[in-house]
Structures are given as C-alpha cells and as structure tokens.
Design an enzyme around this catalytic site. Structure first.
Site, mmCIF file in Angstrom:
data_model
loop_
_atom_site.group_PDB
_atom_site.id
_atom_site.type_symbol
_atom_site.label_atom_id
_atom_site.label_comp_id
_atom_site.label_asym_id
_atom_site.label_seq_id
_atom_site.Cartn_x
_atom_site.Cartn_y
_atom_site.Cartn_z
ATOM 1 N N GLU A 1 -2.358 -8.418 3.215
ATOM 2 C CA GLU A 1 -2.638 -9.028 4.520
ATOM 3 C C GLU A 1 -4.131 -9.085 4.815
ATOM 4 O O GLU A 1 -4.561 -9.707 5.779
ATOM 5 C CB GLU A 1 -1.884 -8.281 5.628
ATOM 6 C CG GLU A 1 -2.473 -6.937 6.071
ATOM 7 C CD GLU A 1 -2.194 -5.772 5.135
ATOM 8 O OE1 GLU A 1 -1.714 -6.007 4.004
ATOM 9 O OE2 GLU A 1 -2.470 -4.623 5.522
ATOM 10 N N CYS B 1 0.813 -1.214 0.000
ATOM 11 C CA CYS B 1 0.000 0.000 0.000
ATOM 12 C C CYS B 1 0.849 1.268 0.000
ATOM 13 O O CYS B 1 1.479 1.591 -0.990
ATOM 14 C CB CYS B 1 -0.997 -0.014 1.158
ATOM 15 S SG CYS B 1 -2.302 1.219 0.932
ATOM 16 N N HIS C 1 -3.889 -4.331 0.019
ATOM 17 C CA HIS C 1 -3.487 -4.890 1.303
ATOM 18 C C HIS C 1 -3.472 -6.404 1.206
ATOM 19 O O HIS C 1 -4.497 -7.049 1.375
ATOM 20 C CB HIS C 1 -4.452 -4.440 2.398
ATOM 21 C CG HIS C 1 -4.263 -3.009 2.756
ATOM 22 N ND1 HIS C 1 -3.342 -2.603 3.675
ATOM 23 C CD2 HIS C 1 -4.826 -1.883 2.276
ATOM 24 C CE1 HIS C 1 -3.353 -1.288 3.766
ATOM 25 N NE2 HIS C 1 -4.249 -0.827 2.924
#
Lengths: 206, 259
Positions: free
Chosen positions: A188, A82, A186
């Site tokens: 994650e 990001c 993102h």
C-alpha cells in the site's frame, strides 16, 4: 451483488493506508475487528505493522485467529501484508509466539553481528520473482517495494516462495499457498507496483 | 540491495506550501497536495510534510492536507511540526501519515519519543534534529549543538549525544538537519551527517543545504546517509525528482529507477 472485502483490525498499524489504497484500485473495503465479519467476507486483507508478539496476542483475544484459519480453509482469497505475511507461518522468533500455521515455516530476526547493515530493514528494495503468480502479472524482477521489518519469513517449502529479496542475506519477500498470498513489503506504500498487486487481488479467482 | 532514498520536504503553513530560508523568511509557493502528487508520479521515494503554521488554532488545517495527500500518494510519508503528544501523533496517523516527525517537543520532553514509539511503533517515529555548528568544547564534544524553534533557541545539548539518546528512547529514524546549511544550497553538512550515521544503527536522513545533484551524491556516499532530503531544488522546478535519481543512478548510486 458486490463482493464484501474486509481488512482485519487487530490494533496493528495504519489500516486506513491499506483502505485508501484499496479505494484507489476500486475495492470498497471495510475495516473490522469482528470474527463474524471475517467469516462473512468474500475476500480478506490481513495487514499489520509493529510487534508480532502483541499482534498474535490481540488476534487470539479477539478470536480472530480462529476466524482467519476458518476463512482460509473455506478457500476464499486472503492477502497478507508485512506482519500479516509473517503471522500466517507456524512460529515467530519475535516474542516466541505460535502463529496461525496456515503455511509451514517460521519467522526469524535479521541478525547482523558486525552491524554492517541496519535493522530494521527500512526502505525500497528489489524483488526477484522465483515463481509466477496471478497477482504478480504486472510485476517484474527488479521492481522495488517499500519494506519496514526486523524479522523475515522462512517458509519450509520452496513451493510457497514467490519472490526473494537481498538484504545481507536472501530472504523470502512474497509467499503463497492456494488461496493465500502475502508480501513482506508494504504494497500500500509501494507506489504503482504495489497497487498493481492489490488491483489483481480484486479479481483473483483461486 | 537497499536503495538510497530521495525524500522531498514540503513546508506547509496554513495549508499552503512554503519554503523557508534559514527558517526566517518564508513565502508561499503553491498547493502541497498538488506538489506531493507531482513528485510521487515523478518517482519520489518518500515525502515529509512539515507544519510550520504559527498559530495553534489553525493546526487542524494540516489534518485536511494530510488526508488529501494520503488519498493520492502511495509512498511512505511523515508529518512533523507541532507534535506534542501521542494524541497529536495518532491524529496524524489516522489522517493518513505513515510516520511522525518529532522535533522541539522531544528536546523539551524526551519521554515523548518513548511514548510515541510505544504507542505507534518505533519504525513510525522519526526524530528530527535541528543542529548548529558551535565548535568542539567540553560541553559540546561533537562540535555541534541541538537547537529548537527553527534554530532560534540553543538547548545546550550535544548533537551526537542527542542522536544516541533518541535512538535509545525508540526513534526509528533520524533526520539530521543542519541549520548552518539550511537554505544555503551550498551542500549538506557532511561531517555532521557522517558522524551521526556512523554512531547510530538506525537510518539517517540528511537535511539542509541541497542545491546541486553533486550534493546528494556526496552525502549519500561520503556522508553515509541512507536518504537525502530535498526541498527548494525541486520546488522551483530547477531539478526534477526523476532527473536527480537518473543522475545518481548514472554515478553508480543504487536508487529506485522503476515506478
């Protein structure tokens, strides 16, 4: 001896989400704001959400900008996420800040004058892979990832572009150069597909 | 192209999953962590954990729930209920939430939105609005009023005004929750959702009233919502997240189909 993986802490977002995702794929990563830890690391993850301007300022104040550049030029694997993906470029329009200049290019704001599309670009969107990469071994064009951003990266050279995403315009959603790879989304928070990139990063020899 | 999101809301009371009907009669239906994981693996796009614990001394149980969910669920998730300060918000983010949901406390003290937005970034601040249909009047030009305390306390604020104010103060997304529709399973409040979605430039999440797949289709198209919140229709096993997404996909709605 186990590899040392460091997540860069510069007060830009929820680093523990990244750390938890690392744990899930078997990477014992530590969070650190100390330039010495970055330089001693085998692998570095450079995440971040929020304002690029304050992020760049914090990096400078902590001497992390110098450490990240030095780490990159040593040739060890570096993963940007990001904001981390944006800051590896030369310049961002957000707060008009000079960035790390690891990759040639700039970061621009989504500017939809007719307001047909909302900014920030929030939600799940597809990627189109334009170039193979070892970290993308488990990802295919059409897979979706979770984005939250108002600025997008514009690498100068096509060779640095690994994937494109469509949101009003086509923008670069994954970029890379030598031992650096970065995703605008993102990873994650992007489910199994996102974790697969992290999992490949664990073993990446570049 | 951006996908429409399906968001599941889990009401949590004293660490257990509860489902409220019109916010009054709530009953426990299981373990929130287990449900969260089940939905995540079934293709859920986002999760909301809403703390409806009555007593404040039991609030810390929620942090444990958030922590456990964050270890297993790798999609964005927000937490709401009882957040009164930046400190409350930060604790939840540190425990693993991606975003925080502000509701009653923001109506009582709107600066809370700006404070949270400054501290954790506006993309992480969701303003959740409980709204009651009151009919158009001089005081309520939109015909809808903001209420708090689970719908029990009318606030004398026009819903559309509040949505715009929330955006201005720094909310990154809005949850438009219709108290009239909540728990009825008769469909979302389309007029309300569309009115707000057309007025603001941040994403709008429709909430309250989902009972059939057609309701989701309606609110994501006609209602112009960016995301649809579901609760009881998936909690009791009548529908699955993947089933709903497949159906929406078949109707031509862009939803994430690979996970």
């Amino acid at each position: 001896m186990a590899e040392r993986v460091v997540i860069v802490d510069y007060d830009a977002g929820n680093l523990r989400s990244v750390q938890r995702a690392c744990e899930h794929v078997g990477i014992p990563a530590e969070i650190s704001a100390d330039p010495a830890d970055i330089l001693a690391a085998d692998r570095v993850i450079f995440p971040g959400v929020g304002s690029a301007a304050s992020a760049v300022d914090t990096l400078r104040n902590r001497g992390l900008d110098v450490a990240l550049r030095e780490f990159y030029f040593k040739g060890n694997p570096l993963l940007g996420i990001c904001l981390g993906c944006q800051i590896v470029l030369e310049f961002t329009e957000e707060g008009r800040r000079d960035c790390l200049s690891l990759v040639e290019g700039v970061c621009q704001r989504f500017d939809f004058r007719d307001r047909v599309l909302k900014v920030p670009h929030i939600g799940w969107n597809e990627v189109e892979i334009v170039q193979d990469h070892p970290l993308l071994a488990d990802v295919a064009s059409g897979d979706e990832f979770y984005f939250v951003h108002s600025y997008y990266t514009v690498p100068t050279h096509q060779k640095n572009v690994y994937a494109m995403t469509e949101y009003g315009l086509r923008f670069c959603s994954m970029l890379g150069q030598d031992n650096l790879f970065a995703t605008q989304f993102h990873l994650e928070k992007s489910g199994r597909m996102g974790l697969s990139i992290l999992n490949r990063f664990k073993e990446w020899r570049c | 192209m951006l996908s429409k999101r399906i968001i599941a809301c889990l009401d949590v009371r004293d660490g257990k999953l509860a489902k409220s009907v019109k916010f009054v009669d709530t009953r426990d239906i299981g373990d929130p962590v287990e449900k969260a994981r089940e939905y995540y693996l079934d293709g859920l796009d986002e999760l909301v954990l809403y703390d409806i614990t009555a007593s404040s001394d039991k609030r810390d149980i929620m942090l444990d729930v958030v922590e456990s969910v964050a270890q297993e669920v790798f999609i964005p998730f927000s937490v709401g209920g009882g957040i009164r300060s930046v400190e409350d918000a930060s604790k939840l983010l540190w425990a693993g939430a991606e975003k925080i949901n502000l509701n009653s406390a923001a109506v009582q003290r709107p600066e809370l939105i700006a404070e949270c937005s400054y501290a954790i970034g506006n993309q992480n601040v969701v303003l959740s609005m409980d709204i009651l249909r009151v009919g158009t009047s001089r005081d309520f030009p939109s015909g809808y009023e903001v209420v708090i305390n689970g719908g029990r306390t009318p606030m004398g604020i026009d819903a559309l005004d509040w949505a715009l104010r929330g955006e201005e103060l720094g909310a990154g997304e809005l949850v438009v929750n219709s108290i009239d529709a909540d728990g009825t399973r008769e469909g979302y409040e389309i007029t309300l959702t569309r009115m707000i979605a057309e007025a603001v430039s941040i994403p709008v999440i429709a909430s309250g009233g989902a009972g059939k797949p057609e309701h989701l289709l309606e609110v994501l198209t006609e209602g112009k919502a960016d995301a649809a919140l579901v609760a009881s229709m998936v909690h009791f096993g009548e529908y699955t997240v993947s089933g709903l997404k497949q159906w929406l996909h078949d109707q031509g709605v862009k939803v994430r189909m690979r996970w």
